[in-house]
Design a protein around this motif. Structure first.
Motif, mmCIF file in Angstrom:
data_model
loop_
_atom_site.group_PDB
_atom_site.id
_atom_site.type_symbol
_atom_site.label_atom_id
_atom_site.label_comp_id
_atom_site.label_asym_id
_atom_site.label_seq_id
_atom_site.Cartn_x
_atom_site.Cartn_y
_atom_site.Cartn_z
ATOM 1 N N GLY A 1 41.059 42.790 39.971
ATOM 2 C CA GLY A 1 40.454 44.051 40.446
ATOM 3 C C GLY A 1 39.334 44.460 39.504
ATOM 4 O O GLY A 1 38.584 43.613 39.009
ATOM 5 N N LYS A 2 39.277 45.764 39.204
ATOM 6 C CA LYS A 2 38.183 46.209 38.327
ATOM 7 C C LYS A 2 38.458 45.818 36.874
ATOM 8 O O LYS A 2 39.611 45.622 36.471
ATOM 9 N N ASN B 1 41.465 46.194 31.645
ATOM 10 C CA ASN B 1 42.577 45.264 31.886
ATOM 11 C C ASN B 1 43.283 44.931 30.583
ATOM 12 O O ASN B 1 42.784 45.220 29.489
ATOM 13 N N SER C 1 41.193 53.725 32.598
ATOM 14 C CA SER C 1 42.107 53.142 33.582
ATOM 15 C C SER C 1 41.517 51.892 34.242
ATOM 16 O O SER C 1 42.171 51.268 35.055
ATOM 17 N N CYS C 2 40.270 51.551 33.906
ATOM 18 C CA CYS C 2 39.687 50.296 34.433
ATOM 19 C C CYS C 2 39.840 49.152 33.434
ATOM 20 O O CYS C 2 39.427 48.018 33.714
ATOM 21 N N TYR D 1 53.879 47.059 35.090
ATOM 22 C CA TYR D 1 52.511 47.186 35.611
ATOM 23 C C TYR D 1 52.288 46.250 36.806
ATOM 24 O O TYR D 1 51.197 46.162 37.334
ATOM 25 N N LYS E 1 45.283 52.593 42.571
ATOM 26 C CA LYS E 1 46.168 51.515 42.105
ATOM 27 C C LYS E 1 47.227 51.290 43.185
ATOM 28 O O LYS E 1 47.360 52.090 44.105
HETATM 29 C C1 LIG Z 1 44.975 50.154 34.159
HETATM 30 S S1 LIG Z 1 44.707 49.133 35.528
HETATM 31 C C2 LIG Z 1 43.369 48.179 35.054
HETATM 32 C C3 LIG Z 1 42.264 48.193 36.075
HETATM 33 C C4 LIG Z 1 42.579 47.500 37.360
HETATM 34 N N1 LIG Z 1 42.221 46.088 37.279
HETATM 35 C C5 LIG Z 1 41.888 48.166 38.545
HETATM 36 O O1 LIG Z 1 41.365 47.445 39.402
HETATM 37 O O2 LIG Z 1 41.922 49.398 38.618
HETATM 38 C C6 LIG Z 1 46.119 48.125 35.422
HETATM 39 C C7 LIG Z 1 46.294 47.144 36.562
HETATM 40 O O3 LIG Z 1 45.311 46.113 36.489
HETATM 41 C C8 LIG Z 1 45.894 44.836 36.732
HETATM 42 N N2 LIG Z 1 45.835 44.051 35.469
HETATM 43 C C9 LIG Z 1 45.427 44.499 34.256
HETATM 44 N N3 LIG Z 1 45.457 43.526 33.334
HETATM 45 C C10 LIG Z 1 45.897 42.425 33.969
HETATM 46 C C11 LIG Z 1 46.176 41.086 33.550
HETATM 47 N N4 LIG Z 1 45.992 40.688 32.296
HETATM 48 N N5 LIG Z 1 46.645 40.215 34.483
HETATM 49 C C12 LIG Z 1 46.833 40.592 35.775
HETATM 50 N N6 LIG Z 1 46.593 41.854 36.230
HETATM 51 C C13 LIG Z 1 46.141 42.750 35.343
HETATM 52 C C14 LIG Z 1 47.334 45.110 37.120
HETATM 53 O O4 LIG Z 1 47.381 45.243 38.519
HETATM 54 C C15 LIG Z 1 47.622 46.444 36.460
HETATM 55 O O5 LIG Z 1 48.658 47.154 37.075
#
Ligand SMILES: C[S@@+](CC[C@H](N)C(=O)[O-])C[C@H]1O[C@@H](n2cnc3c(N)ncnc32)[C@H](O)[C@@H]1O
Length: 455
Positions: A47-48, A386, A383-384, A441, A285
């Motif tokens: 995602g982001k 990773n 919150s974006c 998560y 999310k």
């Molecule tokens: C705080 S958000 C980070 C931003 C997120 N990618 C978004 O699109 O809003 C946390 C979510 O991102 C994804 N994520 C973050 N780090 C990751 C990783 N290392 N591997 C897989 N998914 C991840 C998971 O779905 C997680 O619940």
């Protein structure tokens, strides 16, 4: 269709924003917040994600992110008196210590209505705590501590300002400003924070006499349910109140413009609602009950039932909140710790004399004397970020970071174009422990450290 009637398609609001909408929103936010070193981009896999637009040196500030809504944990309210809007410590070192000792001796938590904080600040009151009262442990965050009793009257004197601790004026804190709605639960560091919180969300969530909620009784019931189950529902309620209040402002402005100029395009509920909800929707999310980890004592055959139970919990919380506010029509250090560290570092001649007064208070506070403010909040940029178990950045509070902004610092040199990652869990845990924590998560980590340890 009546343009003022409430619309139903809530699902439209809850849908994830398109990539283009999200890109435009984050580009604008980054430019407004003057964080030119980063860009939010869509990451193929997760995602982001946040990417470096410039090089960062080790220790350099990457971004400061202002929260949209946030709340101190209910359990932390006993330990720290902080501004309900910017989460700065308030009052004085004496009030921080006295209030904590008072609540410990009372054996109640401030989340429950047995204890009205308003009483604690009024001078000359009979505080009627039990000098030798046993800590019930039910709500206290410190029932494991071995207590040392203070002489009668010391706690009251700390709270009402009669007892001044030596050198405490070197740790000045902003005065406590009460809530506009007189709830006696929210306190602020300034009138501007009190006003900003009132306008942002508190006017609908205040249990005081000037509350603008539909029913104060329903609100109290909602808050009790959140405190007994999961206080994340308080943050959710703040996000909803924030949206309702933003919606009302947009509506008023739009109708006023229309009144002045009939050629201005008409107000519509869906457009105003989606504009009001935008800052929250951009943090879209997966649903909470769909991604939280299955507790160890729940078999996989019971997963559907567990997720349904969590969904019902959230739905009960929402029903309680609706009854309260539904509208027919969005780790800093503790000053107490800083204070005792300062006393400890005094030259020995001054230290001996000072400690005669401060040591009994330090001992009465026990091991957890230095708890910092803890809570949950929604930060749009943070919150974006990773996760990685070998991250290149970290959320970190420096001495100057006393407000509620999130500060992200580089842990190592970061190259232009590189993804900025933080660790959601303690990186020193074992592979299994890290993966178990990350299950909450909703993903299994495949960072270089995990892959190396798996082989
Ligand atoms: C705080 S958000 C980070 C931003 C997120 N990618 C978004 O699109 O809003 C946390 C979510 O991102 C994804 N994520 C973050 N780090 C990751 C990783 N290392 N591997 C897989 N998914 C991840 C998971 O779905 C997680 O619940």
């Amino acid at each position: 269709m009546d343009p003022l009637s409430p619309i139903d398609p809530i699902s439209t609001l809850l849908a994830p924003p398109s990539s283009l909408q999200a890109q435009e929103y984050f580009d604008e936010l980054i430019s407004k917040r003057r964080n030119p070193g980063i860009k939010v981009k869509q990451n193929e896999a997760f995602g982001k994600g946040v990417y470096a637009e410039t090089e960062f040196k080790e220790g350099e500030l990457i971004l400061k992110d202002q929260m949209v809504v946030g709340a101190q944990h209910s359990s932390n309210k006993m330990d720290c008196l902080v501004c309900s809007f910017c989460f700065r410590f308030i009052g004085s070192v004496e009030i921080q210590i006295g209030r904590k000792l008072y609540l410990q001796q009372l054996g109640v938590s401030v989340n429950h209505s047995e204890c009205d904080m308003e009483d604690m600040y009024s001078d000359g009151e009979d505080y009627s705590y039990e000098e030798n009262g046993e800590d019930s442990g039910a709500c206290s965050s410190s029932h494991l501590r071995k207590k040392v009793e203070l002489p009668k009257g010391v706690v009251e004197s700390l709270m009402n300002g009669d007892l001044k601790l030596p050198y405490s004026d070197r740790f000045p804190l902003p005065p406590t400003v009460p809530c506009i709605g007189s709830c006696g639960e929210a306190y602020y560091c300034s009138k501007s924070c009190a006003q900003a919180d009132w306008e942002s969300c508190h006017s609908l969530l205040c249990t005081g006499e000037k509350s603008e909620s539909v029913s104060r009784e329903a609100l109290v019931e909602f808050i009790e349910h959140a405190n007994e189950t999961n206080d994340i529902f308080i943050v959710a309620a703040k996000a909803i109140s924030y949206t309702i209040l933003r919606y009302r402002k947009l509506k008023a402005t739009s109708l006023e413009e229309q009144r002045k100029d009939k050629n201005v395009s008409g107000f519509t509920v869906p457009a105003a609602l989606s504009e009001a909800w935008k800052p929250i929707s951009m943090g879209h999310k997966r649903r909470w009950w769909d991604c939280i980890a299955l507790p160890v004592d729940v078999e996989s055959s019971g997963e559907n039932a567990f997720r349904m139970q969590m969904r019902n919990l959230a739905s009960t919380s929402l029903e309680l909140l609706k009854a309260a506010i539904f509208d027919n029509d969005c780790e800093p250090s503790s000053p107490v710790e800083d204070y005792f560290l300062y006393i400890n570092d005094l030259p020995s001649s001054e230290k001996k004399e000072t400690e005669e007064m401060t040591r009994p208070i330090f001992e009465a506070l026990g091991d957890d004397y230095s708890v910092s403010c803890e809570g949950s909040a929604f930060f749009p940029l943070q919150s974006c970020l990773n996760h990685s178990c070998c991250p290149n950045a970290k959320a970190f509070k420096r001495d100057e970071d006393k407000d509620g902004q999130a500060t992200i610092l580089a842990l190592k040199p970061i190259c232009k174009g590189e993804e900025i990652t933080i660790s959601y869990v303690d990186e020193d845990l074992t592979l299994e422990e890290r993966q178990a924590s990350l299950a909450d998560y909703g993903f299994r980590c495949t960072c270089p450290k995990c892959l190396a340890e798996e082989t």
